[in-house]
Enzyme design. Structure first.
Site, PDB file in Angstrom:
ATOM      1  N   HIS A  56      -3.436   6.178   3.658  1.00  0.00           N
ATOM      2  CA  HIS A  56      -4.264   5.055   3.220  1.00  0.00           C
ATOM      3  C   HIS A  56      -3.799   3.730   3.818  1.00  0.00           C
ATOM      4  CE1 HIS A  56      -5.722   2.065   0.202  1.00  0.00           C
ATOM      5  NE2 HIS A  56      -6.770   2.869   0.133  1.00  0.00           N
TER       6      HIS A  56
ATOM      7  N   ASP B 105       0.844  -1.196   0.000  1.00  0.00           N
ATOM      8  CA  ASP B 105       0.000   0.000   0.000  1.00  0.00           C
ATOM      9  C   ASP B 105       0.880   1.248   0.000  1.00  0.00           C
ATOM     10  OD1 ASP B 105      -2.260   1.870   0.889  1.00  0.00           O
ATOM     11  OD2 ASP B 105      -3.276  -0.069   0.964  1.00  0.00           O
TER      12      ASP B 105
ATOM     13  N   SER C  97     -11.017  -0.424  -0.757  1.00  0.00           N
ATOM     14  CA  SER C  97      -9.770  -0.516   0.007  1.00  0.00           C
ATOM     15  C   SER C  97     -10.031  -0.894   1.445  1.00  0.00           C
ATOM     16  CB  SER C  97      -9.046   0.832  -0.009  1.00  0.00           C
ATOM     17  OG  SER C  97      -8.273   0.991  -1.147  1.00  0.00           O
TER      18      SER C  97
ATOM     19  N   ASN D 255     -13.249   1.032  -7.483  1.00  0.00           N
ATOM     20  CA  ASN D 255     -14.225   1.991  -6.967  1.00  0.00           C
ATOM     21  C   ASN D 255     -15.039   2.756  -7.988  1.00  0.00           C
ATOM     22  OD1 ASN D 255     -13.720   1.530  -4.290  1.00  0.00           O
ATOM     23  ND2 ASN D 255     -12.081   3.019  -4.188  1.00  0.00           N
TER      24      ASN D 255
END
Length: 724
Positions: free
Chosen positions: A187, A152, A346, A279
């Site tokens: 994130h 990530d 996510s 998304n």
């Protein structure tokens, strides 16, 4: 880190578009290069795949082709090059793919953190209650022996709620290219909190697998963007660091060989790879979630409705809470709470990865395939009965997956237990347990090889089914074999555009007993070899050729082995020579035959490629035969002796034949052939023969030996005489 200022504007445009749910156009019409880059989420660079050890040679060729090399990979054997200014990356990739030593070339794509920013007041951790985490914690909160890689934007390494849960010695930053995988975006820390924030410590939030260890692997920059090549490096690295579960809460719209190979590598190492579906709220999943080996995760809200932003499709495996998920955020100051709310697939992904980590903690002997099947077997069905495009198998449920006494997943029916190790043993019986169902993900162009051995006391079949159906009645049987105690092999090549999850069904046709199954998947290879048919006695000759994949791409820098079988031998002598293929997939090796000998070249295989054996070539040494020279003077009508030498040595007379020929007109005509006598001298055969020249004129004397398994037929140089 190498910075490309010209691509930053495109990065920001894409990030803003995804954050607000704006549709990103797909490629279709013929457009200008810059427009196509935006449509396909290309960076303007090209990923060039090569085998280990060939990067320097390929790099020089890419530069000569007009590219600018900006990075070499660590693991994974590829380099990244900018296309020439104004040139379409796809066109440049196509030209580079034809260069010697290049295995593949493809436009590099962006991958983006799969989140949708939201208001922080939507609620606090409704998500954990919904998936039954508190009940699962009665069984286990995780194990320090289980590692979860967070591929990530990094992780806040100093966050107090992650203290003692991050293995910084194994972390790596593929953006900054150092060992400190700190989070510059926020994130990855949010994902890490869902996975393994400290539980029952009176602060911040609870994590699903709070006793597991996190490996931070940074592949996204401070805007949440990255490239397929960087993500591939991160996935490979995580697998090499011993990750049991790999969480990838990011993805992009483009399939890429470099990413697919990385996923195959991680799966082959026994990792459970979990990735976000994406998304944009449209059909079709982001990559790597779309790969059949990956557990793909969509998002639902508090009402169990599919989130408006969640991508969907036939390859969606599961869903998890992904709206208003409360978790950790990097702490930026004394007044910062270190928590926040985010939404997106996510956020859904670490719910599934966390439950997978709990399963691996509670059941350390389970394979990755058993963990994946258990996740799907115990999911709560939310949509139409069975698997569907919006919810997959359903909502992940930690309580159901762990249970009071979690049972090993059943292999009695579709979809089967995924094969994630190279061997599998089982037992079937036509009365008590007639069928085992296994599954394996195969890509287009790959080939699977299965070695199957049943019980000597039973007749057991193995059948491979295509991915089209959810039962043996719906899926098409492709190939099948029977075994009654002998090992049999089954091969199947996957047609183009036919990738997916294939099923392997083992059935007891008569009786019952144990069976064993070994498998290998890869790409077929072909070994070509050539050599001269003869060589000088005691000399050497070169075997040369190449190793290529079925599509003609060379296999580079891998090893090859040479075997020989001399005439009269009962078998092959293995490994008389070996070496490495060059940057063009070629080889050249010197051999020295002592008699008529057959040679073959073996390629023993390499990651993702099958072994293969060349046809045989036969090389026969030519005897070393000196000309028959007269001993003393030669006179008409008087017998004289000629002598010479022969290698190899012979004990018997008559092997060498001496021919006397007379010049008649413009050509010599044989007048007499004599079998020579043989004797041993100085490691050679000395031959002698008695001749008589019947008349005056010009004469020629030659010696010859016929072909044998020791040597090829040979004639000496001639000796010329003029007799008055």
């Amino acid at each position: 880190m190498f910075t490309r200022p010209t691509s930053e504007f495109l990065r920001l445009i894409l990030a803003v578009s995804l954050a607000f749910g704006l549709a990103v156009p797909t490629a279709g019409a013929k457009v200008a290069s810059s427009t196509r880059i935006a449509e396909k989420a290309w960076t303007g660079s090209v990923v060039v795949g090569v085998a280990a050890g060939t990067i320097e040679a390929v790099e020089n060729r890419v530069v000569r082709a007009g590219g600018t090399v900006i990075r070499r990979s660590g693991p994974g054997a590829f380099l990244v090059a900018d296309a020439p200014e104004g040139e379409d990356p796809a066109a440049f990739a196509a030209s580079v793919s034809r260069l010697p030593g290049v295995e593949y070339a493809e436009p590099e794509s962006r991958v983006t953190a799969a989140f949708v920013p939201d208001d922080p007041d939507f609620g606090l951790q409704w998500n954990l209650e919904r998936i039954g985490a508190p009940d699962a914690w009665d069984i286990t909160q995780g194990s320090r022996e289980v590692r979860i890689a967070v591929v990530d934007s990094g992780v806040d390494l100093d966050h107090p709620d992650l203290e003692g849960r991050i293995d910084t010695s194994r972390g790596y930053d593929f953006i900054g290219r150092d060992a400190v995988a700190d989070d510059g975006f926020g994130h990855g820390t949010h994902v890490a909190g869902v996975l393994a924030a400290a539980t029952d410590n009176g602060s911040h939030v609870a994590g699903i697998a709070g006793e597991c260890v996190l490996i931070p692997v940074r592949v996204l920059d401070r805007w949440g963007n990255g490239e397929t090549s960087t993500m591939a490096e991160g996935i490979r690295y995580a697998a090499d660091q011993g990750a049991d579960v790999i969480n990838v809460s990011a993805g992009g719209p483009d399939d890429a060989r470099v990413l697919s190979d990385a996923v195959d590598y991680a799966v082959s190492k026994g990792c459970v790879v979990v990735a976000a579906a994406g998304n944009r709220g449209i059909a079709g999943l982001d990559y790597p979630a779309a790969y059949p080996d990956v557990v793909s995760v969509g998002a639902v809200d508090e009402t169990d409705a599919s989130a408006s932003f969640s991508r969907f499709g036939d390859r969606l495996d599961m869903v998890a809470p992904g709206v208003a998920v409360h978790s950790l955020r990097p702490i930026t100051g004394a007044a910062d709470s270190g928590t926040g709310v985010m939404s997106g697939t996510s956020m859904a992904t670490p719910h599934v990865a966390g439950v997978a980590a709990l399963l691996r903690s509670a059941n350390p002997t389970w394979t990755a395939g058993m963990v994946i099947r258990r996740l799907m077997d115990t999911a709560e069905d939310l949509g139409p009965m069975g698997k569907d495009p919006r919810f997959g198998f359903g909502l992940v449920r930690a309580d159901r997956a762990l249970g009071e006494d979690p049972e090993a997943p059943s292999d009695d029916e579709f979809p089967g237990i995924p094969l994630t190790t190279a061997t599998h043993d089982g037992v079937v019986d036509e009365v008590t347990d007639p069928v085992d169902v296994l599954s394996i993900a195969l890509a287009a162009g790959q080939e699977i090889r299965l070695w199957f051995k049943g019980s000597e006391t039973a007749t057991i079949s193995l059948t491979l089914y295509d991915p089209s159906g959810e039962s043996t009645a719906l899926a098409a049987p492709l190939v099948s074999v029977l075994s009654t105690g002998t090992s049999v092999r089954l091969d199947y090549a996957v047609p183009d555009e036919a990738e997916g999850v294939y099923r392997i069904v083992v059935s007891a046709e008569e009786g019952g007993g144990a069976y064993s199954l070994a498998w290998e998947k890869g790409r077929p290879t072909n070994v070509a070899v050539s050599a001269p048919k003869t060589c000088a006695w005691g000399g050497s000759v070169f075997l040369s050729g190449s190793v290529k994949e079925a599509d003609g791409q060379p296999v580079t820098r891998a090893g090859f082995i040479v075997d020989r079988r001399p005439a009269g031998s009962s078998g092959w002598t293995l490994g008389i020579a070996s070496g490495s293929l060059n940057a063009f997939g070629g080889f050249r090796v010197s051999v020295k035959p002592a008699r008529q000998t057959r040679y073959r070249v073996r390629f023993e295989g390499a990651p993702g490629r099958f072994e293969s054996v060349s046809r045989t070539v036969e090389v026969t040494p030519r005897a070393q035969l000196s000309p028959p020279v007269p001993v003393g003077s030669v006179r008409r009508g008087v017998a004289f002796t000629v002598a010479g030498t022969l290698k190899p040595t012979y004990d018997a007379d008559g092997v060498v034949r001496v021919v006397l020929a007379e010049l008649q007109g413009a050509r010599y005509v044989s007048r007499r052939t004599v079998r020579a006598e043989a004797s041993q001298r100085d490691g050679a055969t000395r031959y002698t023969a008695r001749l008589t020249v019947p008349g005056s004129g010009k004469w020629r004397i030659t010696a010859s030996v016929p072909a044998s398994t020791r040597h090829a037929a040979t004639t000496s140089r001639a000796v010329y005489l003029t007799v008055p």
